[in-house]
Design an enzyme around this catalytic site. Structure first.
Site, PDB file in Angstrom:
ATOM      1  N   THR A  39     -19.228  -2.511   0.018  1.00 59.82           N
ATOM      2  CA  THR A  39     -17.766  -2.505   0.176  1.00 59.82           C
ATOM      3  C   THR A  39     -17.343  -1.616   1.332  1.00 59.82           C
ATOM      4  O   THR A  39     -17.970  -0.608   1.617  1.00 59.82           O
ATOM      5  CB  THR A  39     -17.048  -1.989  -1.112  1.00 59.82           C
ATOM      6  OG1 THR A  39     -17.529  -2.687  -2.229  1.00 59.82           O
ATOM      7  CG2 THR A  39     -15.543  -2.129  -1.015  1.00 59.82           C
ATOM      8  N   ARG A  50     -17.417 -13.226 -11.293  1.00 59.96           N
ATOM      9  CA  ARG A  50     -17.143 -11.795 -11.525  1.00 59.96           C
ATOM     10  C   ARG A  50     -16.276 -11.248 -10.391  1.00 59.96           C
ATOM     11  O   ARG A  50     -16.546 -11.472  -9.217  1.00 59.96           O
ATOM     12  CB  ARG A  50     -18.452 -11.010 -11.582  1.00 59.96           C
ATOM     13  CG  ARG A  50     -18.287  -9.486 -11.758  1.00 59.96           C
ATOM     14  CD  ARG A  50     -18.305  -8.746 -10.443  1.00 59.96           C
ATOM     15  NE  ARG A  50     -18.281  -7.280 -10.614  1.00 59.96           N
ATOM     16  CZ  ARG A  50     -18.177  -6.418  -9.606  1.00 59.96           C
ATOM     17  NH1 ARG A  50     -18.068  -6.851  -8.368  1.00 59.96           N
ATOM     18  NH2 ARG A  50     -18.155  -5.133  -9.835  1.00 59.96           N
ATOM     19  N   VAL A  51     -15.221 -10.559 -10.749  1.00 59.18           N
ATOM     20  CA  VAL A  51     -14.339  -9.952  -9.755  1.00 59.18           C
ATOM     21  C   VAL A  51     -14.376  -8.445  -9.953  1.00 59.18           C
ATOM     22  O   VAL A  51     -14.214  -7.957 -11.073  1.00 59.18           O
ATOM     23  CB  VAL A  51     -12.902 -10.486  -9.910  1.00 59.18           C
ATOM     24  CG1 VAL A  51     -11.930  -9.701  -9.042  1.00 59.18           C
ATOM     25  CG2 VAL A  51     -12.851 -11.970  -9.550  1.00 59.18           C
ATOM     26  N   GLY A  52     -14.609  -7.726  -8.875  1.00 60.70           N
ATOM     27  CA  GLY A  52     -14.627  -6.268  -8.960  1.00 60.70           C
ATOM     28  C   GLY A  52     -13.253  -5.677  -8.695  1.00 60.70           C
ATOM     29  O   GLY A  52     -12.220  -6.335  -8.871  1.00 60.70           O
ATOM     30  N   ASP A  53     -13.260  -4.443  -8.244  1.00 62.64           N
ATOM     31  CA  ASP A  53     -11.997  -3.742  -8.003  1.00 62.64           C
ATOM     32  C   ASP A  53     -11.394  -4.053  -6.640  1.00 62.64           C
ATOM     33  O   ASP A  53     -10.186  -3.906  -6.441  1.00 62.64           O
ATOM     34  CB  ASP A  53     -12.206  -2.223  -8.110  1.00 62.64           C
ATOM     35  CG  ASP A  53     -13.261  -1.725  -7.132  1.00 62.64           C
ATOM     36  OD1 ASP A  53     -14.217  -2.485  -6.834  1.00 62.64           O
ATOM     37  OD2 ASP A  53     -13.149  -0.583  -6.676  1.00 62.64           O
ATOM     38  N   THR A  59     -14.604   2.539  -3.171  1.00 64.62           N
ATOM     39  CA  THR A  59     -15.853   1.785  -3.120  1.00 64.62           C
ATOM     40  C   THR A  59     -16.703   2.219  -4.321  1.00 64.62           C
ATOM     41  O   THR A  59     -16.446   3.249  -4.928  1.00 64.62           O
ATOM     42  CB  THR A  59     -16.637   2.053  -1.820  1.00 64.62           C
ATOM     43  OG1 THR A  59     -16.930   3.451  -1.739  1.00 64.62           O
ATOM     44  CG2 THR A  59     -15.861   1.631  -0.596  1.00 64.62           C
ATOM     45  N   GLY A  60     -17.710   1.423  -4.620  1.00 63.56           N
ATOM     46  CA  GLY A  60     -18.585   1.760  -5.746  1.00 63.56           C
ATOM     47  C   GLY A  60     -18.407   0.775  -6.880  1.00 63.56           C
ATOM     48  O   GLY A  60     -17.932  -0.352  -6.670  1.00 63.56           O
ATOM     49  N   GLY A 100     -17.013  -1.314  -9.335  1.00 63.16           N
ATOM     50  CA  GLY A 100     -15.632  -1.733  -9.511  1.00 63.16           C
ATOM     51  C   GLY A 100     -15.134  -1.671 -10.933  1.00 63.16           C
ATOM     52  O   GLY A 100     -13.954  -1.391 -11.177  1.00 63.16           O
TER      53      GLY A 100
HETATM   54  N1  GLY Z   1     -16.422  -2.003  -5.431  1.00 63.69           N
HETATM   55  C1  GLY Z   1     -16.955  -3.275  -5.237  1.00 63.69           C
HETATM   56  C2  GLY Z   1     -17.221  -4.017  -6.461  1.00 63.69           C
HETATM   57  O1  GLY Z   1     -17.456  -3.439  -7.502  1.00 63.69           O
HETATM   58  O2  GLY Z   1     -17.234  -5.227  -6.412  1.00 63.69           O
END
Ligand code: GLY
Length: 357
Positions: free
Chosen positions: A205, A233-236, A256-257, A259
């Protein structure tokens, strides 16, 4: 049994620019943002808008096939499809846009801005997002590079199922060599990386926050998300308030990291609200990290596998980066860092950290 442990805060002072010395242009980014922040500041110096500057910055990573955590070349989901997430916030107009799980488009940050400007919506996902991009002239492409394909197939074969050489395979073949032959562009030196990546899928990210000489601000985050994720799957990163938040009256934050941990606490929004209440950027980020840690009752054992970072840029030019851990999990020599450009060369600075490894 969950145990409660004392939180540790590394002694590091937040970077603060007083108004007298405030740079005219500043971009703050995650650790991978040296080129990104330079491009963002160059764009603003040339008169570009703060959001266009942030997007121009992250486009470098999105278009780089060697960057396996963002855009083109990103590691795919468990079925080998690259799905990208991004969101943008524009301070001056207080507008935002996002795309999630979009396939085939190298620069999801541009599509997030397109959603902001050319639709009455904030977020489009999956096929609808790709069709919207194509309606505006973007061409769908295969985003899976040879390198990402090698890592994905290495992971598939490591699961011990039916993928890879079968029981009837002749003995003695070096692991991974057959894969190299099937992927014409693959290089032997990629194999060690592919095995490590298969075993420890990264969350990459990039975030970019910008501030110009008019005090205007914007933010953008973009990613290919968690490698080998379940399709959809959707992250942050595409979530307004998690991946990015920007309030023109206060400042901007990004993350970042992992999510999932950030979504649980609406981290970027929490950081900006903390700054609104008077916290310095570093303390605002650390407070958000404390909330994430609290969700595991501050148990460092459980938290040791989690990487999470926040970046904050206040309207007066004060900024900070903060991470859950002071060092990377799989490389103790690698310090948690972030990137800043305030008009000269981009530089890397140490993040403050909630815990020491
Ligand atoms: N921060 C990126 C994710 O978890 O997709």
């Amino acid at each position: 049994m969950i145990s409660r442990r004392k939180l540790f805060v590394c002694a590091a002072s937040p970077a603060v620019a007083s108004s007298a010395q405030r740079p005219r242009f500043i971009a703050v980014s995650s650790s991978n943002g040296l080129a990104c922040t330079a491009k963002a500041v160059e764009t603003m110096k040339a008169g570009g808008d703060t959001l266009d500057a942030a997007i121009a910055g992250v486009n470098i990573q999105e278009l780089d096939p060697e960057d396996t955590s963002v855009g083109y070349g990103g590691l795919p989901n468990e079925e080998g499809d690259v799905e990208l997430d991004s969101c943008v916030m524009h301070g001056p107009t207080r507008r935002c846009g996002a795309v999630a799980s979009i396939r085939g488009i190298k620069t999801p940050s541009k599509i997030a801005k397109l959603v902001m400007e050319q639709s009455d919506h904030v977020m489009l996902v999956g096929e609808g997002a790709a069709r919207f991009a194509e309606a505006h002239g973007y061409r769908a492409e295969n985003l899976l590079t040879d390198k990402a394909r090698l890592a994905w197939l290495t992971w598939k074969e490591s699961l011990g199922g039916d993928w890879g050489p079968g029981l009837d395979a002749p003995p003695g073949g070096a692991p991974g060599r057959a894969l190299l032959q099937r992927i014409p562009g693959a290089r032997p030196e990629w194999l060690a990386w592919a095995r490590e990546t298969a075993a420890h899928p990264p969350t990459g990210t990039i975030t970019c926050l910008t501030l110009n000489d008019q005090g205007e601000m914007s933010g953008c985050t973009t990613t290919s998300g968690l490698a080998w994720k379940i399709p959809g799957r959707v992250g942050d990163s595409p979530i307004i308030g998690a991946g990015v938040y920007c309030d023109q009256d206060v400042g901007a934050a990004g993350s970042t990291g992992r999510g999932e941990e950030n979504i649980r606490i609406c981290g970027a929004h929490a950081v900006v609200e903390n700054m609104r209440r008077g916290m310095e950027p570093a303390e605002a980020c650390l407070d958000a990290l404390r909330r994430a840690a609290r969700n595991y009752d501050d148990d460092r054992g459980w938290l040791s596998g989690i990487g999470l970072s926040f970046y904050a840029l206040r309207k007066d030019g004060a900024y900070a980066g903060a991470s859950l851990w002071d060092r990377a999990r799989n490389d103790s020599r690698r310090r948690s860092r972030f990137t800043v450009n305030d008009g000269g060369e981009s530089r890397s600075e140490d993040s403050v950290a909630l815990f020491e490894r």
